[in-house]
Design an enzyme around this catalytic site. Structure first.
Site, PDB file in Angstrom:
ATOM      1  N   ARG A  42       8.002  37.071  -7.561  1.00 50.98           N
ATOM      2  CA  ARG A  42       7.424  35.761  -7.868  1.00 50.98           C
ATOM      3  C   ARG A  42       5.915  35.896  -7.974  1.00 50.98           C
ATOM      4  O   ARG A  42       5.272  36.447  -7.075  1.00 50.98           O
ATOM      5  CB  ARG A  42       7.809  34.745  -6.775  1.00 50.98           C
ATOM      6  CG  ARG A  42       7.300  33.340  -7.068  1.00 50.98           C
ATOM      7  CD  ARG A  42       7.952  32.290  -6.178  1.00 50.98           C
ATOM      8  NE  ARG A  42       9.323  32.003  -6.534  1.00 50.98           N
ATOM      9  CZ  ARG A  42       9.699  31.288  -7.594  1.00 50.98           C
ATOM     10  NH1 ARG A  42       8.795  30.811  -8.423  1.00 50.98           N
ATOM     11  NH2 ARG A  42      10.963  31.064  -7.828  1.00 50.98           N
TER      12      ARG A  42
ATOM     13  N   ASP B  63       0.817  -1.223   0.000  1.00 55.92           N
ATOM     14  CA  ASP B  63       0.000   0.000   0.000  1.00 55.92           C
ATOM     15  C   ASP B  63       0.851   1.274   0.000  1.00 55.92           C
ATOM     16  O   ASP B  63       0.320   2.379   0.091  1.00 55.92           O
ATOM     17  CB  ASP B  63      -0.953   0.004   1.200  1.00 55.92           C
ATOM     18  CG  ASP B  63      -0.209   0.027   2.519  1.00 55.92           C
ATOM     19  OD1 ASP B  63       1.047  -0.077   2.510  1.00 55.92           O
ATOM     20  OD2 ASP B  63      -0.869   0.164   3.575  1.00 55.92           O
ATOM     21  N   GLY B  64       2.170   1.131  -0.076  1.00 57.98           N
ATOM     22  CA  GLY B  64       3.039   2.310  -0.144  1.00 57.98           C
ATOM     23  C   GLY B  64       3.685   2.690   1.170  1.00 57.98           C
ATOM     24  O   GLY B  64       4.520   3.607   1.208  1.00 57.98           O
ATOM     25  N   GLU B  65       3.312   2.052   2.273  1.00 59.81           N
ATOM     26  CA  GLU B  65       3.968   2.369   3.547  1.00 59.81           C
ATOM     27  C   GLU B  65       5.444   2.007   3.463  1.00 59.81           C
ATOM     28  O   GLU B  65       5.821   1.011   2.845  1.00 59.81           O
ATOM     29  CB  GLU B  65       3.322   1.589   4.692  1.00 59.81           C
ATOM     30  CG  GLU B  65       1.956   2.104   5.072  1.00 59.81           C
ATOM     31  CD  GLU B  65       1.356   1.322   6.245  1.00 59.81           C
ATOM     32  OE1 GLU B  65       2.024   0.389   6.746  1.00 59.81           O
ATOM     33  OE2 GLU B  65       0.227   1.647   6.631  1.00 59.81           O
TER      34      GLU B  65
ATOM     35  N   ASP C 228      18.087  37.595  -7.240  1.00 61.69           N
ATOM     36  CA  ASP C 228      16.987  38.221  -6.495  1.00 61.69           C
ATOM     37  C   ASP C 228      17.547  38.774  -5.182  1.00 61.69           C
ATOM     38  O   ASP C 228      18.696  38.524  -4.818  1.00 61.69           O
ATOM     39  CB  ASP C 228      15.820  37.246  -6.243  1.00 61.69           C
ATOM     40  CG  ASP C 228      16.261  35.953  -5.590  1.00 61.69           C
ATOM     41  OD1 ASP C 228      17.254  35.975  -4.836  1.00 61.69           O
ATOM     42  OD2 ASP C 228      15.621  34.909  -5.825  1.00 61.69           O
TER      43      ASP C 228
ATOM     44  N   GLN D 113       9.492  27.471   2.450  1.00 62.22           N
ATOM     45  CA  GLN D 113       8.298  27.844   3.224  1.00 62.22           C
ATOM     46  C   GLN D 113       8.759  28.165   4.649  1.00 62.22           C
ATOM     47  O   GLN D 113       8.534  27.405   5.581  1.00 62.22           O
ATOM     48  CB  GLN D 113       7.292  26.702   3.204  1.00 62.22           C
ATOM     49  CG  GLN D 113       6.784  26.415   1.795  1.00 62.22           C
ATOM     50  CD  GLN D 113       5.708  25.353   1.773  1.00 62.22           C
ATOM     51  OE1 GLN D 113       4.829  25.316   2.619  1.00 62.22           O
ATOM     52  NE2 GLN D 113       5.784  24.468   0.788  1.00 62.22           N
TER      53      GLN D 113
ATOM     54  N   LYS E  35      13.451  40.900  -8.684  1.00 61.56           N
ATOM     55  CA  LYS E  35      12.550  39.812  -9.115  1.00 61.56           C
ATOM     56  C   LYS E  35      11.280  39.770  -8.256  1.00 61.56           C
ATOM     57  O   LYS E  35      11.349  40.002  -7.061  1.00 61.56           O
ATOM     58  CB  LYS E  35      13.296  38.469  -8.967  1.00 61.56           C
ATOM     59  CG  LYS E  35      12.441  37.245  -9.182  1.00 61.56           C
ATOM     60  CD  LYS E  35      13.200  35.947  -8.866  1.00 61.56           C
ATOM     61  CE  LYS E  35      12.665  35.285  -7.622  1.00 61.56           C
ATOM     62  NZ  LYS E  35      13.285  33.969  -7.337  1.00 61.56           N
TER      63      LYS E  35
ATOM     64  N   HIS F  11      18.037  27.435   2.210  1.00 63.19           N
ATOM     65  CA  HIS F  11      17.460  28.555   1.463  1.00 63.19           C
ATOM     66  C   HIS F  11      17.505  29.836   2.309  1.00 63.19           C
ATOM     67  O   HIS F  11      17.789  30.921   1.790  1.00 63.19           O
ATOM     68  CB  HIS F  11      16.023  28.225   1.058  1.00 63.19           C
ATOM     69  CG  HIS F  11      15.341  29.380   0.418  1.00 63.19           C
ATOM     70  ND1 HIS F  11      15.737  29.893  -0.795  1.00 63.19           N
ATOM     71  CD2 HIS F  11      14.311  30.152   0.838  1.00 63.19           C
ATOM     72  CE1 HIS F  11      14.973  30.927  -1.089  1.00 63.19           C
ATOM     73  NE2 HIS F  11      14.108  31.097  -0.122  1.00 63.19           N
TER      74      HIS F  11
ATOM     75  N   ASP G 207      22.961  31.078  -6.915  1.00 59.39           N
ATOM     76  CA  ASP G 207      21.658  30.864  -6.277  1.00 59.39           C
ATOM     77  C   ASP G 207      21.787  29.640  -5.378  1.00 59.39           C
ATOM     78  O   ASP G 207      22.677  28.809  -5.586  1.00 59.39           O
ATOM     79  CB  ASP G 207      20.584  30.623  -7.349  1.00 59.39           C
ATOM     80  CG  ASP G 207      19.207  31.094  -6.900  1.00 59.39           C
ATOM     81  OD1 ASP G 207      18.981  31.135  -5.678  1.00 59.39           O
ATOM     82  OD2 ASP G 207      18.367  31.405  -7.759  1.00 59.39           O
TER      83      ASP G 207
HETATM   84  C1  R5P Z   1      14.372  31.912  -4.498  1.00 62.98           C
HETATM   85  O1  R5P Z   1      14.265  32.623  -3.554  1.00 62.98           O
HETATM   86  C2  R5P Z   1      15.433  30.854  -4.631  1.00 62.98           C
HETATM   87  O2  R5P Z   1      16.662  31.266  -4.157  1.00 62.98           O
HETATM   88  C3  R5P Z   1      15.546  30.435  -6.075  1.00 62.98           C
HETATM   89  O3  R5P Z   1      15.975  31.543  -6.841  1.00 62.98           O
HETATM   90  C4  R5P Z   1      14.236  29.979  -6.603  1.00 62.98           C
HETATM   91  O4  R5P Z   1      13.563  29.198  -5.677  1.00 62.98           O
HETATM   92  C5  R5P Z   1      14.427  29.221  -7.874  1.00 62.98           C
HETATM   93  O5  R5P Z   1      13.186  28.814  -8.333  1.00 62.98           O
HETATM   94  P1  R5P Z   1      12.904  28.718  -9.884  1.00 62.98           P
HETATM   95  O6  R5P Z   1      14.079  27.981 -10.481  1.00 62.98           O
HETATM   96  O7  R5P Z   1      11.615  27.936  -9.980  1.00 62.98           O
HETATM   97  O8  R5P Z   1      12.779  30.103 -10.391  1.00 62.98           O
END
Ligand code: R5P
Length: 316
Positions: free
Chosen positions: A195, A37-39, A170, A97, A193, A130, A219
């Site tokens: 989003r 079942d995926g467990e 960004d 997040q 930038k 991040h 990045d």
């Molecule tokens: C954003 O704050 C991160 O540092 C990346 O620039 C971002 O998450 C990259 O996402 P995507 O490649 O979908 O633009």
């Protein structure tokens, strides 16, 4: 000293194997299987009682499966009486997040931190979060390493010429880009930038002049490739000579491979925190994948010996 044991989930086997090679050891014996079942079922096949155990697992795609695998592994080790458990997350999923930027949204990075702690980890070792403040979501020690020394070493080998300029794609990446700019003693420009959705962004402007410059864009991750590809196009439109891109975590989902393959990027550099898909390997032929195995391996060695890891942040 308690014996050093290293295990890995299924997501990071190549990197985990390289780490054990660096340490002159081998991966612990364990099995991860699925019920019909995926467990997820985990079985550790060697004695870990009293051991200093490290579990290497990037929570990359499929994110929820890898996260659950890690949590179950930790629970298993705790119940098998490991003395200390360190979760090694070369890539920490859900890190984007990290705050409530609008009403009625969760802070899932904090939830992941709570889940890891509840499962029984004693400490966390991770790379290029991040957002560095995620360290504070834990009330246990977190060693947060940076891939910058590994990537900079490679870039120095490329011998980029005198007109180099760092560009942060960004505002969120300015600190990271500044570290590279200081390393290479060059100027920094910033892209404005916005989003608009998980896969779409709008790039409005560059603060700084990239005309006749060789641009290096850094990045923490490339997800759908929207940020980096749009930023590379804007730099070329504004007269840059060439664009180099370095990103620690090659998440590369959705249209990323297609976008990167057609973007005006002279060289794309990533690390092996996330294994490349076979499609990415086939279509992004010029991609340079650097290994962070020595960096993480050395950190594991020092944590195990109760030695400082702070010198791993600095290289010549
Ligand atoms: C954003 O704050 C991160 O540092 C990346 O620039 C971002 O998450 C990259 O996402 P995507 O490649 O979908 O633009």
């Amino acid at each position: 000293m308690n014996s050093l044991k290293i295990f890995s989930g299924n997501s990071n086997l190549p990197l985990a194997t390289k780490i054990t090679e660096y340490l002159g050891t081998r991966l612990g014996q364990g099995r991860i299987t699925l019920f019909p079942d995926g467990e997820i079922q985990v079985k550790v096949d060697e004695d870990v009682r009293g051991g200093d155990v490290f579990v290497i697992q990037s929570t990359c795609s499929p994110v929820n499966h890898h996260l659950m695998e890690l949590l179950i592994f930790i629970d298993c080790l705790r119940r098998a009486s490991a003395a200390r458990i360190t979760a090694v997350l070369p890539y920490f999923g859900y890190a984007r997040q990290d705050r409530k930027d609008e009403g009625r949204v969760p802070i899932t990075a904090k939830l992941v931190a709570n889940l890891l702690t509840t499962a029984g980890v004693d400490r966390v070792l991770t790379l290029d979060l991040h957002a560095a403040q995620i360290q504070g979501f834990f009330d246990i020690p977190v060693d947060h390493l940076l891939a910058e020394p590994v990537i900079s070493y490679h870039l120095k080998e490329l011998d980029l010429n005198g007109s180099l300029m760092l560009v942060s794609p960004d505002v969120g990446n300015v600190k990271r880009a500044r570290a590279y700019a200081q390393r290479f003693n060059v100027d920094l420009a910033i892209i404005d930038k916005r989003r608009v959705s998980g896969s779409d962004i709008v790039i409005e402007n560059i603060i700084g002049n990239v005309k006749d410059k060789t641009v290096l864009m850094v990045d923490d991750l490339i997800s759908t490739g929207g940020t980096i590809c749009n930023a590379a196009n804007l730099c070329m439109d504004r007269g840059a000579k060439a664009v180099y891109v370095a990103a620690t975590h090659p998440v590369l989902c959705g249209p990323a491979v297609e976008r990167l393959a057609s973007a005006p990027i002279k060289s794309l550099i990533v690390t092996d925190t996330i294994p490349l898909s076979s499609r990415a390997k086939e279509e992004l032929t010029g991609i340079d994948v650097l290994t962070v195995s020595e960096l993480l391996g050395e950190a594991i060695r020092r944590i195990h010996r109760n030695e400082s890891v702070s010198s791993l942040f600095i290289t010549g």
